[in-house]
Design a protein around this motif. Structure first.
Motif, PDB file in Angstrom:
ATOM      1  N   LEU A   1     -24.406 -21.739 -22.321  1.00  0.00           N
ATOM      2  CA  LEU A   1     -23.738 -21.984 -23.603  1.00  0.00           C
ATOM      3  C   LEU A   1     -24.567 -22.872 -24.521  1.00  0.00           C
ATOM      4  CD1 LEU A   1     -20.056 -22.508 -22.359  1.00  0.00           C
ATOM      5  CD2 LEU A   1     -21.062 -20.460 -23.389  1.00  0.00           C
TER       6      LEU A   1
ATOM      7  N   VAL B   1     -20.705 -25.089 -29.758  1.00  0.00           N
ATOM      8  CA  VAL B   1     -19.904 -24.950 -28.543  1.00  0.00           C
ATOM      9  C   VAL B   1     -20.323 -25.986 -27.512  1.00  0.00           C
ATOM     10  CG1 VAL B   1     -19.431 -23.434 -26.573  1.00  0.00           C
ATOM     11  CG2 VAL B   1     -19.409 -22.514 -28.894  1.00  0.00           C
TER      12      VAL B   1
ATOM     13  N   VAL C   1     -19.122 -17.367 -30.280  1.00  0.00           N
ATOM     14  CA  VAL C   1     -19.835 -16.566 -29.278  1.00  0.00           C
ATOM     15  C   VAL C   1     -19.494 -15.095 -29.452  1.00  0.00           C
ATOM     16  CG1 VAL C   1     -19.784 -18.510 -27.667  1.00  0.00           C
ATOM     17  CG2 VAL C   1     -18.021 -16.763 -27.513  1.00  0.00           C
TER      18      VAL C   1
ATOM     19  N   LEU D   1     -17.629 -17.950 -21.812  1.00  0.00           N
ATOM     20  CA  LEU D   1     -17.157 -19.152 -22.504  1.00  0.00           C
ATOM     21  C   LEU D   1     -15.889 -19.683 -21.851  1.00  0.00           C
ATOM     22  CD1 LEU D   1     -16.995 -21.193 -24.861  1.00  0.00           C
ATOM     23  CD2 LEU D   1     -15.782 -19.428 -26.171  1.00  0.00           C
TER      24      LEU D   1
END
Length: 412
Positions: free
Chosen positions: A213, A219, A335, A343
């Motif tokens: 990520l 994020v 995303v 995620l």
């Protein structure tokens, strides 16, 4: 069946799946101590140590397996993963209900943690069927399921436990099986073949799931806010009962009533108000508002003068619940479709890891400041720490989601 477009039944199924997960977790809480006593022959205080170990094992297994489950759903689709988990829950609760020795309970709780990791797949399913701007409200439905499960589970478990303390396990197994059949009949697949990606073990471990990520800077930064929040939030499951007994001289019934109030107010906010508030405020402002209100609620709990005041604070804390779905919506929008499972898996793993260590920290702080020999007697210390941690989470959210200068100039 599998290729049809998802309708109202699909969203209802996801809601019911999370609800049953929470009922299954809550339904055994009132009876687990007595079951451990019966199996081991230990006293109740001795059994409590094993109960804590079982709770930590459940969270640890969720931490380890949430990214595996999330990445499997990105490879094979959401439907088969959810069906597999419900079948696993059906057998798992049955095994625990029949457990003749303690180590079988440990196996059961470990498997519960694995199958419970499908929370990430439920989040990915919602992301698949919901436009980006509406995901915050839909994610709030998961919070509502948590709240309702928190009301129904312990209440039902206590009632059934009066009949037989193994009965709640069998009822939880039956609920999971009923949902498995419902899902088999109504749940379509939502992840299109072109949006699937290969399964890689490097991305399917807790560390790998978080590292991958890093390609999404916003994020990755917001994960720190989530970590701080969950450490603080651990003060609720770990300390709440002890805090009520120690500071307000509550009975067990009063503790149960307070937990029911938490569940009811959470369900109302997450199920009805969160979507409207997020739509009205926007995801960024709703996230900041929610976490700021959570900070105020924690500080209020720490210094609450009496038990009646706590119920006012519970309402405040429920309103703060819009922050989590709003933040989840922000992160989901950052995303692509083929990484929604990754995620959600990474977020669930992080939450589970904090759920392993958070209660250990909060209970130790409670012990230190509730000891009559402590230089400062302050049972609310865990909630004060939770408030401080959430202040830092608010700062991180504000900085990570700050509009870029060119974006802000364009809006002006």
């Amino acid at each position: 069946m599998v290729n049809r477009q998802p309708g109202k039944h699909a969203l209802a199924f996801i809601f019911i799946t999370v609800l049953i997960d929470m009922i299954g977790l809550g339904i055994i809480l009132p009876v687990m101590p007595q079951l451990i006593v019966d199996i081991t022959g230990l006293t109740l205080p001795q059994a409590a140590r094993w109960g804590g170990a079982l709770y930590a094992l459940y969270a640890a297994m969720q931490f380890l397996f949430a990214p595996v489950i999330g990445n499997l759903s990105d490879r094979f689709g959401r439907r088969p993963v959810l069906m597999f988990a419900l079948a696993g829950f059906t057998l798992d609760y049955l095994v625990m209900g029949l457990a003749p020795v303690l180590w079988v309970l440990f196996i059961g709780r470990a498997l519960s943690g694995v199958f419970g990791a499908t929370y990430s797949t439920a989040g990915a399913y919602i992301a698949d069927i919901t436009p980006a701007e509406k995901r915050g409200g839909r994610f709030g439905l998961i919070g509502a399921a948590f709240g309702l499960g928190f009301i129904i589970g312990p209440s039902l478990g206590g009632f059934l436990g009066e009949i037989d303390h193994r009965l709640p396990f069998f009822v939880a197994s039956g609920l999971a099986f009923a949902n498995l059949i419902y899902g088999f009949l109504v749940l379509p697949e939502t992840l299109k073949p072109e949006n699937r990606r290969p399964f890689r073990w490097a991305n399917a471990n807790p560390v790998g799931a978080l590292i991958q990520l890093k390609q999404f800077p916003m994020v990755y930064g917001l994960l720190a806010a989530i970590a701080l929040f969950y450490i603080g939030h651990a003060a609720f499951p770990a300390v709440w009962s002890y805090y009520g007994f120690e500071k307000f001289d509550w009975s067990e019934a009063e503790v149960g009533l307070s937990l029911a109030a938490v569940g009811i107010t959470t369900a109302i906010v997450q199920g009805g108000l969160s979507g409207r508030m997020i739509k009205w405020m926007g995801q960024r402002q709703a996230a900041l508002f929610g976490f700021a209100v959570a900070t105020a609620a924690y500080f209020a709990y720490a210094f609450a003068p009496n038990g009646t005041t706590v119920y006012v604070i519970i309402v405040l804390g429920a309103i703060a619940g819009i922050g989590g779905p709003a933040l989840q919506g922000i992160m989901s929008g950052q995303v692509p479709a083929d990484m929604q499972g990754a995620l959600q898996g990474g977020m669930t793993s992080l939450a589970s890891l904090m759920t392993v260590f958070g209660p250990l920290l909060m209970t130790q702080i409670f012990f230190v400041f509730s000891n009559r020999e402590a230089p400062v007697y302050f049972p609310g210390a865990p909630y004060l720490l939770a408030g401080v941690l959430t202040v830092f989470a608010v700062i991180i959210i504000a900085r990570a989601t700050r509009p870029a200068p060119e974006t802000q100039a364009a809006s002006d």
